[in-house]
Design a protein around this motif. Structure first.
Motif, PDB file in Angstrom:
ATOM      1  N   HIS A  70     128.800  84.467  43.487  1.00 20.60           N
ATOM      2  CA  HIS A  70     128.199  83.919  42.270  1.00 20.60           C
ATOM      3  C   HIS A  70     128.763  84.584  41.011  1.00 20.60           C
ATOM      4  CE1 HIS A  70     125.451  81.376  40.165  1.00 20.60           C
ATOM      5  NE2 HIS A  70     124.906  82.407  39.539  1.00 20.60           N
ATOM      6  N   ALA A  71     129.341  85.758  41.116  1.00 25.44           N
ATOM      7  CA  ALA A  71     129.953  86.390  39.949  1.00 25.44           C
ATOM      8  C   ALA A  71     131.183  85.601  39.498  1.00 25.44           C
ATOM      9  CB  ALA A  71     130.347  87.830  40.257  1.00 25.44           C
ATOM     10  N   THR A  72     131.963  85.073  40.441  1.00 26.44           N
ATOM     11  CA  THR A  72     133.169  84.303  40.112  1.00 26.44           C
ATOM     12  C   THR A  72     132.924  82.803  40.186  1.00 26.44           C
ATOM     13  OG1 THR A  72     133.944  84.264  42.415  1.00 26.44           O
ATOM     14  CG2 THR A  72     134.676  86.124  41.015  1.00 26.44           C
ATOM     15  N   LYS A  73     131.826  82.410  40.807  1.00 24.70           N
ATOM     16  CA  LYS A  73     131.468  80.996  41.025  1.00 24.70           C
ATOM     17  C   LYS A  73     132.488  80.275  41.911  1.00 24.70           C
ATOM     18  CE  LYS A  73     128.200  81.285  37.717  1.00 24.70           C
ATOM     19  NZ  LYS A  73     128.106  82.688  37.426  1.00 24.70           N
ATOM     20  N   ASP A  74     133.208  81.031  42.726  1.00 23.76           N
ATOM     21  CA  ASP A  74     134.258  80.435  43.547  1.00 23.76           C
ATOM     22  C   ASP A  74     133.934  80.600  45.026  1.00 23.76           C
ATOM     23  OD1 ASP A  74     136.567  78.998  43.956  1.00 23.76           O
ATOM     24  OD2 ASP A  74     137.935  80.628  43.484  1.00 23.76           O
ATOM     25  N   VAL A  75     134.561  79.742  45.838  1.00 23.52           N
ATOM     26  CA  VAL A  75     134.365  79.760  47.284  1.00 23.52           C
ATOM     27  C   VAL A  75     135.696  80.076  47.947  1.00 23.52           C
ATOM     28  CG1 VAL A  75     133.681  78.402  49.305  1.00 23.52           C
ATOM     29  CG2 VAL A  75     132.580  77.978  47.110  1.00 23.52           C
ATOM     30  N   LEU A  76     135.669  80.993  48.889  1.00 27.02           N
ATOM     31  CA  LEU A  76     136.844  81.303  49.711  1.00 27.02           C
ATOM     32  C   LEU A  76     136.521  80.906  51.139  1.00 27.02           C
ATOM     33  CD1 LEU A  76     137.694  84.847  48.316  1.00 27.02           C
ATOM     34  CD2 LEU A  76     138.703  82.655  47.659  1.00 27.02           C
TER      35      LEU A  76
END
Length: 180
Positions: A171-177
C-alpha cells in the motif's frame, strides 16, 4: 532502451551511445545507419543523488491519522495507514470462484494483510493464459491501482504458464508484484 512492465531499461551499449552521439540528430542517424558505438566510448558517470525537495510546513494544522499499532509480540513494527481491504479484480475472478470477472467484492479475490510486513497477499492456482487485473482498495473502484501503482492506471497484465502464483500488494507504493 526498452520499456517493460517493471519500467525502463537501457543496456551498457545504449548508455555508451548517449555519450558517443550527444545530439538527437546524431543518435537518430546512427540508429538509421546501424553505426556501431565506438569501442573506446566510456560509460557515462552516474548522476549525483538528488536531494529530496524540502516541503514547507503548512500553516493549517492537518488532522493526524493514527498509525496502525504494532502487532502483539512485534515491538517496533508500525504498519502505517492500511486500507480495510484490498482485492485483485481482474479477468481471472471466475477462476477464483466469482460469478463474474472484475468483481472486487468476491471473497476469492480478497487479499490478506501480513501484519508483520504490511504486505497484502493472495495466492491462487491459475490455468495458463494471459491475464489483466487491478488492485481495488476498500471495495471501491474509486481507489483502484493499476500498473506501477497509478490511481486508475492501466491494467496490470501478465502471461502465466499455469499453476501457482502469489500476488503481493504494497500500500505504500500502491503496486502489485507477482511471484511463484
Amino acid at each position: 532502451m526498452t520499456k517493460g512492465r517493471s519500467g525502463w531499461e537501457i543496456t551498457d551499449d545504449g548508455l555508451k551511445a548517449t555519450v558517443a552521439f550527444v545530439h538527437v540528430a546524431s543518435l537518430t542517424a546512427a540508429l538509421a545507419n546501424a553505426t556501431p558505438v565506438p569501442a573506446d566510448t566510456p560509460l557515462p558517470a552516474k548522476p549525483a543523488a538528488r536531494k529530496p525537495a524540502v516541503k514547507k510546513p503548512s500553516t493549517k494544522a492537518a488532522p493526524r491519522k493514527p498509525a496502525s499499532k504494532a502487532p502483539e509480540g512485534e515491538p517496533g513494527v508500525v504498519l502505517g495507514d492500511q486500507p480495510q481491504s484490498v482485492a485483485l479484480a481482474g479477468d481471472f475472478g471466475t477462476v477464483l470462484g466469482a460469478l463474474e470477472n472484475w468483481d472486487p467484492g468476491h471473497a476469492g479475490v480478497q487479499m490478506v494483510l501480513d501484519a508483520h510486513s504490511g504486505i497484502w497477499k493472495l495466492s491462487a492456482e491459475l490455468p495458463a493464459g494471459n491475464y489483466s487485473y487491478k488492485a481495488v482498495a476498500n471495495g471501491s473502484w474509486d481507489q483502484n491501482y493499476g500498473a506501477f501503482g497509478f490511481l486508475d492506471g492501466a491494467n496490470h497484465e501478465f502471461t502465466h504458464d499455469g499453476g501457482h502464483v502469489t500476488f503481493h500488494y504494497n500500500h505504500a507504493t500502491k503496486d502489485v508484484l507477482r511471484g511463484a
